[in-house]
Design a protein around this motif. Structure first.
Motif, PDB file in Angstrom:
ATOM      1  N   HIS A  75       0.807  -1.232   0.058  1.00 55.22           N
ATOM      2  CA  HIS A  75      -0.042  -0.099  -0.135  1.00 55.22           C
ATOM      3  C   HIS A  75       0.998   1.328   0.159  1.00 55.22           C
ATOM      4  N   ILE A  76       0.633   2.117  -1.025  1.00 52.09           N
ATOM      5  CA  ILE A  76       1.643   3.138  -1.092  1.00 52.09           C
ATOM      6  C   ILE A  76       0.751   4.498  -1.141  1.00 52.09           C
ATOM      7  N   ALA A  77       1.698   5.615  -0.717  1.00 50.48           N
ATOM      8  CA  ALA A  77       1.276   7.001  -0.684  1.00 50.48           C
ATOM      9  C   ALA A  77       2.272   7.814  -1.158  1.00 50.48           C
ATOM     10  N   TYR A  78       2.527   8.333  -2.342  1.00 52.46           N
ATOM     11  CA  TYR A  78       3.273   9.140  -3.010  1.00 52.46           C
ATOM     12  C   TYR A  78       2.870  10.526  -3.070  1.00 52.46           C
ATOM     13  N   ARG A  79       4.009  11.464  -2.251  1.00 52.39           N
ATOM     14  CA  ARG A  79       3.655  12.958  -2.110  1.00 52.39           C
ATOM     15  C   ARG A  79       4.466  13.566  -2.922  1.00 52.39           C
ATOM     16  N   ALA A  80       4.400  14.602  -3.704  1.00 53.34           N
ATOM     17  CA  ALA A  80       4.981  15.457  -4.335  1.00 53.34           C
ATOM     18  C   ALA A  80       4.786  17.017  -4.640  1.00 53.34           C
ATOM     19  N   ALA A  81       5.377  17.970  -4.369  1.00 56.22           N
ATOM     20  CA  ALA A  81       5.360  19.273  -4.417  1.00 56.22           C
ATOM     21  C   ALA A  81       4.581  19.603  -5.908  1.00 56.22           C
ATOM     22  N   GLN A  82       3.700  20.333  -5.997  1.00 58.00           N
ATOM     23  CA  GLN A  82       3.077  20.689  -7.368  1.00 58.00           C
ATOM     24  C   GLN A  82       2.334  21.698  -7.594  1.00 58.00           C
ATOM     25  N   THR A  83       1.892  22.447  -8.677  1.00 53.59           N
ATOM     26  CA  THR A  83       0.939  23.593  -8.470  1.00 53.59           C
ATOM     27  C   THR A  83      -0.536  22.832  -9.215  1.00 53.59           C
ATOM     28  N   PRO A  84      -1.442  23.496  -9.039  1.00 53.62           N
ATOM     29  CA  PRO A  84      -2.693  22.850  -9.689  1.00 53.62           C
ATOM     30  C   PRO A  84      -2.712  22.676 -11.325  1.00 53.62           C
ATOM     31  N   LYS A  85      -1.726  23.292 -11.895  1.00 55.63           N
ATOM     32  CA  LYS A  85      -1.653  23.219 -13.387  1.00 55.63           C
ATOM     33  C   LYS A  85      -0.729  21.946 -13.779  1.00 55.63           C
ATOM     34  N   GLY A  86       0.082  21.424 -12.885  1.00 57.24           N
ATOM     35  CA  GLY A  86       0.884  20.456 -13.060  1.00 57.24           C
ATOM     36  C   GLY A  86       0.564  18.768 -13.085  1.00 57.24           C
ATOM     37  N   TRP A  87       1.369  18.054 -13.016  1.00 56.05           N
ATOM     38  CA  TRP A  87       1.215  16.687 -12.736  1.00 56.05           C
ATOM     39  C   TRP A  87       2.250  15.868 -12.043  1.00 56.05           C
ATOM     40  N   VAL A  88       1.920  15.044 -11.499  1.00 53.15           N
ATOM     41  CA  VAL A  88       3.043  13.878 -10.977  1.00 53.15           C
ATOM     42  C   VAL A  88       2.739  12.569 -11.237  1.00 53.15           C
ATOM     43  N   SER A  89       3.875  11.827 -11.193  1.00 50.75           N
ATOM     44  CA  SER A  89       3.823  10.244 -11.457  1.00 50.75           C
ATOM     45  C   SER A  89       4.577   9.698 -10.386  1.00 50.75           C
ATOM     46  N   TRP A  90       4.381   8.178 -10.241  1.00 50.51           N
ATOM     47  CA  TRP A  90       5.202   7.589  -9.419  1.00 50.51           C
ATOM     48  C   TRP A  90       5.043   6.078 -10.312  1.00 50.51           C
ATOM     49  N   ALA A  91       6.229   5.252 -10.003  1.00 45.92           N
ATOM     50  CA  ALA A  91       6.196   4.225 -10.897  1.00 45.92           C
ATOM     51  C   ALA A  91       7.172   3.042 -10.317  1.00 45.92           C
ATOM     52  N   ILE A  92       6.954   1.882 -10.720  1.00 44.97           N
ATOM     53  CA  ILE A  92       7.761   0.561 -10.260  1.00 44.97           C
ATOM     54  C   ILE A  92       8.223   0.126 -12.025  1.00 44.97           C
ATOM     55  N   ASN A  93       9.497  -0.170 -11.862  1.00 44.23           N
ATOM     56  CA  ASN A  93      10.054  -0.748 -12.977  1.00 44.23           C
ATOM     57  C   ASN A  93      10.561  -2.186 -12.956  1.00 44.23           C
ATOM     58  N   PRO A  94       9.985  -3.092 -12.963  1.00 49.16           N
ATOM     59  CA  PRO A  94      10.292  -4.260 -12.985  1.00 49.16           C
ATOM     60  C   PRO A  94      11.232  -4.883 -13.866  1.00 49.16           C
TER      61      PRO A  94
END
Length: 200
Positions: A75-94
């Motif tokens: 179970h994960i929670a990924y937090r990152a600074a960002q403005t309302p106009k931007g985007w964020v992503s988090w990934a696993i690369n197997p």
């Protein structure tokens, strides 16, 4: 010693003591602010609790997680600074340690202020960034925005290839017609990779 000289020394001593006190107060405040930004000091508004966390080295990002051995899921929670106009992503690369092959979850804010979040596989250096199936099962996906920070929640698993994975995280400043646009290709944006054992 004359009265004037004694008064001068006393005045200098008081000024020095006051200066030291002010400096110590400022340093303590800075330490408190810095500590408050670490993942271990963070409290989720929904009172969710995770067993482990890590302050990621770039992009002002943090990862919280709980690994469940019985289901081999995390179970994960990924937090990152960002403005309302931007985007964020988090990934696993197997399959590798970079962008290609990443199994990503991307989040951004819609025009009405609600969050859009979905899985998307990264198969090239010019990915579609549209919703798609991942090679790793993912469920319970959601996202929030508050205090200039985007947070992605998800459950991944069962994880069939152990608990150590290559992580990739990213952010961009623009979303056009509901599609996240290209991120920067220099600086922290090309340094956002790390290996993590979910048992740590």
């Amino acid at each position: 010693m004359s009265i004037s000289k004694r008064s001068y020394i006393q005045c200098r001593t008081e000024i020095s003591s006051r200066t030291i006190f002010i400096c110590c107060t400022i340093l303590s405040l800075l330490f408190f602010i810095s500590s408050a930004k670490t993942c271990k000091k963070y409290t989720f508004p929904s009172n969710q609790v995770f067993h482990s966390c890590r302050d990621l080295p770039v992009l002002k990002a943090h990862l919280h997680w709980s690994y469940i051995p019985s289901t081999r899921s995390v179970h994960i929670a990924y937090r990152a600074a960002q403005t309302p106009k931007g985007w964020v992503s988090w990934a696993i690369n197997p399959t590798g340690n970079g962008m290609i092959g990443s199994q990503a979850i991307v989040a951004f804010s819609r025009i009405d202020g609600s969050m859009n979040v979905y899985p998307t596989p990264i198969n090239s250096y010019n990915p579609s960034m549209q919703p798609g199936a991942l090679t790793i099962p993912v469920s319970n996906i959601s996202a929030t925005y508050g205090n200039n920070q985007m947070t992605i929640f998800a459950v991944l698993g069962p994880l069939v290839n152990g608990t150590t994975f290559n992580l990739v995280w990213q952010e961009g400043s623009t979303v056009t017609n509901g599609i996240p646009q290209m991120h920067s290709t220099s600086g922290p944006n090309i340094e956002s990779v790390e290996t993590l054992d979910f048992l740590s």
